[in-house]
Design an enzyme around this catalytic site. Structure first.
Site, PDB file in Angstrom:
ATOM      1  N   TYR A  34       0.828  -1.209   0.000  1.00 22.86           N
ATOM      2  CA  TYR A  34       0.000   0.000   0.000  1.00 22.86           C
ATOM      3  C   TYR A  34       0.857   1.250   0.000  1.00 22.86           C
ATOM      4  O   TYR A  34       2.075   1.182   0.172  1.00 22.86           O
ATOM      5  CB  TYR A  34      -0.968  -0.007   1.187  1.00 22.86           C
ATOM      6  CG  TYR A  34      -0.363   0.313   2.534  1.00 22.86           C
ATOM      7  CD1 TYR A  34       0.468  -0.590   3.192  1.00 22.86           C
ATOM      8  CD2 TYR A  34      -0.607   1.533   3.159  1.00 22.86           C
ATOM      9  CE1 TYR A  34       1.016  -0.284   4.434  1.00 22.86           C
ATOM     10  CE2 TYR A  34      -0.060   1.845   4.401  1.00 22.86           C
ATOM     11  CZ  TYR A  34       0.756   0.929   5.035  1.00 22.86           C
ATOM     12  OH  TYR A  34       1.300   1.232   6.255  1.00 22.86           O
ATOM     13  N   ARG A  53       8.494   3.996  -4.573  1.00 18.50           N
ATOM     14  CA  ARG A  53       8.480   3.043  -3.442  1.00 18.50           C
ATOM     15  C   ARG A  53       7.448   1.950  -3.689  1.00 18.50           C
ATOM     16  O   ARG A  53       7.669   0.778  -3.374  1.00 18.50           O
ATOM     17  CB  ARG A  53       8.196   3.781  -2.136  1.00 18.50           C
ATOM     18  CG  ARG A  53       8.291   2.857  -0.929  1.00 18.50           C
ATOM     19  CD  ARG A  53       8.178   3.604   0.384  1.00 18.50           C
ATOM     20  NE  ARG A  53       6.888   4.231   0.550  1.00 18.50           N
ATOM     21  CZ  ARG A  53       6.576   5.066   1.543  1.00 18.50           C
ATOM     22  NH1 ARG A  53       7.478   5.374   2.440  1.00 18.50           N
ATOM     23  NH2 ARG A  53       5.378   5.599   1.630  1.00 18.50           N
ATOM     24  N   ARG A 102      -7.502 -21.468  -1.033  1.00 14.94           N
ATOM     25  CA  ARG A 102      -6.535 -20.853  -0.119  1.00 14.94           C
ATOM     26  C   ARG A 102      -5.222 -21.612  -0.210  1.00 14.94           C
ATOM     27  O   ARG A 102      -5.109 -22.728   0.283  1.00 14.94           O
ATOM     28  CB  ARG A 102      -7.073 -20.883   1.318  1.00 14.94           C
ATOM     29  CG  ARG A 102      -6.169 -20.180   2.314  1.00 14.94           C
ATOM     30  CD  ARG A 102      -6.696 -20.271   3.735  1.00 14.94           C
ATOM     31  NE  ARG A 102      -5.760 -19.645   4.666  1.00 14.94           N
ATOM     32  CZ  ARG A 102      -4.660 -20.230   5.133  1.00 14.94           C
ATOM     33  NH1 ARG A 102      -4.354 -21.479   4.789  1.00 14.94           N
ATOM     34  NH2 ARG A 102      -3.850 -19.580   5.945  1.00 14.94           N
ATOM     35  N   LYS A 149       6.367  -1.799   1.960  1.00 18.07           N
ATOM     36  CA  LYS A 149       5.174  -1.180   2.579  1.00 18.07           C
ATOM     37  C   LYS A 149       4.022  -2.173   2.418  1.00 18.07           C
ATOM     38  O   LYS A 149       3.153  -2.034   1.563  1.00 18.07           O
ATOM     39  CB  LYS A 149       4.877   0.180   1.936  1.00 18.07           C
ATOM     40  CG  LYS A 149       3.979   1.037   2.827  1.00 18.07           C
ATOM     41  CD  LYS A 149       4.076   2.500   2.485  1.00 18.07           C
ATOM     42  CE  LYS A 149       3.072   3.348   3.244  1.00 18.07           C
ATOM     43  NZ  LYS A 149       3.219   3.362   4.691  1.00 18.07           N
ATOM     44  N   GLU A 181      12.611   2.602  13.987  1.00 19.25           N
ATOM     45  CA  GLU A 181      11.623   3.618  13.581  1.00 19.25           C
ATOM     46  C   GLU A 181      10.479   3.614  14.587  1.00 19.25           C
ATOM     47  O   GLU A 181      10.579   2.987  15.652  1.00 19.25           O
ATOM     48  CB  GLU A 181      11.123   3.343  12.155  1.00 19.25           C
ATOM     49  CG  GLU A 181      10.526   1.966  11.950  1.00 19.25           C
ATOM     50  CD  GLU A 181      10.038   1.705  10.516  1.00 19.25           C
ATOM     51  OE1 GLU A 181       9.978   2.630   9.687  1.00 19.25           O
ATOM     52  OE2 GLU A 181       9.690   0.538  10.248  1.00 19.25           O
ATOM     53  N   LEU A 205      11.063   1.298   7.073  1.00 20.52           N
ATOM     54  CA  LEU A 205      10.492   1.748   5.804  1.00 20.52           C
ATOM     55  C   LEU A 205      11.243   2.995   5.326  1.00 20.52           C
ATOM     56  O   LEU A 205      11.465   3.909   6.123  1.00 20.52           O
ATOM     57  CB  LEU A 205       9.006   2.084   6.021  1.00 20.52           C
ATOM     58  CG  LEU A 205       8.250   2.362   4.726  1.00 20.52           C
ATOM     59  CD1 LEU A 205       7.910   1.050   4.022  1.00 20.52           C
ATOM     60  CD2 LEU A 205       6.981   3.145   4.990  1.00 20.52           C
TER      61      LEU A 205
HETATM   62  N1  PDD Z   1       2.922   4.984   7.470  1.00 22.27           N
HETATM   63  N2  PDD Z   1       7.597   3.634   8.886  1.00 22.27           N
HETATM   64  C1  PDD Z   1       6.443   2.962   8.908  1.00 22.27           C
HETATM   65  C2  PDD Z   1       6.410   1.604   9.538  1.00 22.27           C
HETATM   66  C3  PDD Z   1       5.275   3.534   8.355  1.00 22.27           C
HETATM   67  O1  PDD Z   1       4.112   2.839   8.369  1.00 22.27           O
HETATM   68  C4  PDD Z   1       5.344   4.842   7.801  1.00 22.27           C
HETATM   69  C5  PDD Z   1       4.147   5.517   7.189  1.00 22.27           C
HETATM   70  C6  PDD Z   1       6.576   5.506   7.812  1.00 22.27           C
HETATM   71  C7  PDD Z   1       6.742   6.884   7.214  1.00 22.27           C
HETATM   72  O2  PDD Z   1       6.664   6.846   5.805  1.00 22.27           O
HETATM   73  P1  PDD Z   1       6.142   8.096   4.982  1.00 22.27           P
HETATM   74  O3  PDD Z   1       6.945   9.256   5.424  1.00 22.27           O
HETATM   75  O4  PDD Z   1       6.392   7.733   3.578  1.00 22.27           O
HETATM   76  O5  PDD Z   1       4.676   8.293   5.321  1.00 22.27           O
HETATM   77  C8  PDD Z   1       7.689   4.874   8.355  1.00 22.27           C
HETATM   78  C9  PDD Z   1       1.718   5.475   6.820  1.00 22.27           C
HETATM   79  C10 PDD Z   1       1.508   6.934   6.943  1.00 22.27           C
HETATM   80  C11 PDD Z   1       0.547   4.636   7.284  1.00 22.27           C
HETATM   81  O6  PDD Z   1       0.754   3.452   7.459  1.00 22.27           O
HETATM   82  O7  PDD Z   1      -0.562   5.156   7.418  1.00 22.27           O
END
Ligand code: PDD
Length: 286
Positions: A34, A53, A102, A149, A181, A205
C-alpha cells in the site's frame, strides 16, 4: 456530507458499494502492498517518490505493477475529482487478487485487486503539534522485510497496542540495541545541532517524509548524519522527532518517563516545521 467515492478494479463507486471477495489474498494473507500519499489542495506531495516506493514494494513481493506512472497519476486525478476537498491523502492498496483456493503458492495470470480511497486528514495544528508526544521504547520484533510497505501490519498493530497500554501514543522501536523507527513513522534525533536518522535497511520503511526532511535540512544548511543510532543515545538526545505522511514532523517530548531535551519541542524542530510548512504552501500554490 456526500458519500466518499473509491476506486476498485477499474471503476469509481460510492464506498458503500465497494466490496471484495473473502478469497482475496489481501484478506486471507495480508498479501499486498500500500501507499499513503498526502494531497495539499489538488497537489500530491512527492508523488514520484511514492510511486517509486510502490514499484519497489511490488517487485519485492513479485507482483507486477498494474499501471504505468502516468496511468497512476491519471487515476489519482480522477479520484480527487470525485472527492472534492482541500488537504487529504490518497490511500491505495494492491493485493495479489482472488485465487479459487486458499494456497500460499503464487499462480501466474491472476488479476490483482486494486483499491484506492481518499483519507480525510485534519490540517496540522501547529499549536497542538508543538506540545509533542509521549513515547516508550519497545523491542522491535518485526521481520527483516520492513522496507516493504506491506499490508501485513499485525506486528505494527501489536506494537502500537503495547504503547497504548503504557498510556502513550507511540513506540520507538529498538532492534538489537539500535533504533529502527516508530510503529508508523521514521525517527530523527538531534544532537549538538545535527539531525541524525538511521540509514535505510530491511529493518525500516524508507519514508518519503524522512527523505524530504533530509533534503530540506541540506537545502537549509542544517547539518545531517545518516547513521545507526544506539538506543542509549536516545537518553541524551537534545530532540527526538517522528516523521510520516500523516503525522508530518512530531516532536517527542517524553520517552520512557524521562523528558527529552527541555521537555518541549526544540529549536531545530521549530526551524524545520516552518521550512516544511513553507514547502507545503509552495506546493499548494503550484
Ligand atoms: N505509514 N515507517 C512505517 C512503519 C510507516 O508505516 C510509515 C508511514 C513511515 C513513514 O513513511 P512516509 O513518510 O512515507 O509516510 C515509516 C503510513 C503513513 C501509514 O501506514 O498510514
Amino acid at each position: 456530507m456526500s458519500e466518499r467515492f473509491v476506486y476498485l478494479n477499474g471503476s469509481y463507486m460510492p464506498i458503500s458499494k465497494a466490496s471484495v471477495s473473502v478469497l482475496d489474498r489481501g484478506f486471507l494473507f495480508g498479501d499486498g502492498v500500500y501507499e499513503v500519499i498526502p494531497v495539499f489542495g489538488s497537489k500530491l506531495l512527492r508523488v514520484d517518490g511514492h510511486l517509486q516506493r510502490l514499484a519497489t514494494s511490488l517487485e519485492r513481493i513479485s507482483l507486477d505493477n498494474p499501471f504505468s506512472e502516468a496511468e497512476w497519476k491519471q487515476k489519482f486525478d480522477q479520484l480527487l475529482d470525485c472527492n472534492p476537498g482541500d488537504d487529504r491523502a490518497i490511500y491505495l492498496q494492491i493485493t495479489r487478487g482472488v485465487y479459487p483456493i486458499r494456497d500460499l503458492k503464487i499462480q501466474p495470470g491472476i488479476e490483482p485487486t486494486v483499491f484506492m480511497m481518499t483519507l480525510n486528514v485534519e490540517p496540522v495544528d501547529l499549536d497542538v503539534l508543538e506540545k509533542g508526544i509521549e513515547t516508550v521504547t519497545i523491542e522491535d520484533f518485526r521481520w527483516s522485510a520492513c522496507d516493504i510497505k506491506s499490508t501485513s501490519l499485525v506486528a505494527n498493530v501489536m506494537l502500537r497496542q503495547q504503547a497504548t497500554q503504557y498510556g502513550v501514543v507511540d513506540a520507538v522501536l529498538i532492534k538489537q540495541g539500535m533504533v529502527t523507527e516508530g510503529t508508523a513513522s521514521n525517527i530523527f534525533i538531534v544532537k549538538n545541532d545535527t539531525l541524525i536518522t538511521p540509514p535505510t535497511s530491511k529493518h525500516l520503511l524508507p519514508g518519503i517524509t524522512r527523505d524530504l526532511v533530509l533534503e530540506l535540512a541540506n537545502d537549509n544548511e542544517i547539518s545531517t548524519e545518516v547513521r545507526e543510532i544506539a538506543a542509549t543515545e536516545l537518553r541524551d538526545a537534545d530532540e527526538v522527532w517522528l516523521t510520516s505522511s500523516t503525522r508530518e514532523i512530531a516532536p517527542v517530548v517524553r520517552l520512557n518517563d524521562k523528558v527529552v531535551g527541555s521537555g518541549k519541542a526544540g529549536p531545530l524542530w521549530h526551524k524545520m516545521i516552518n521550512i516544511y510548512q513553507e514547502y507545503k504552501q509552495q506546493l499548494r500554490q503550484g
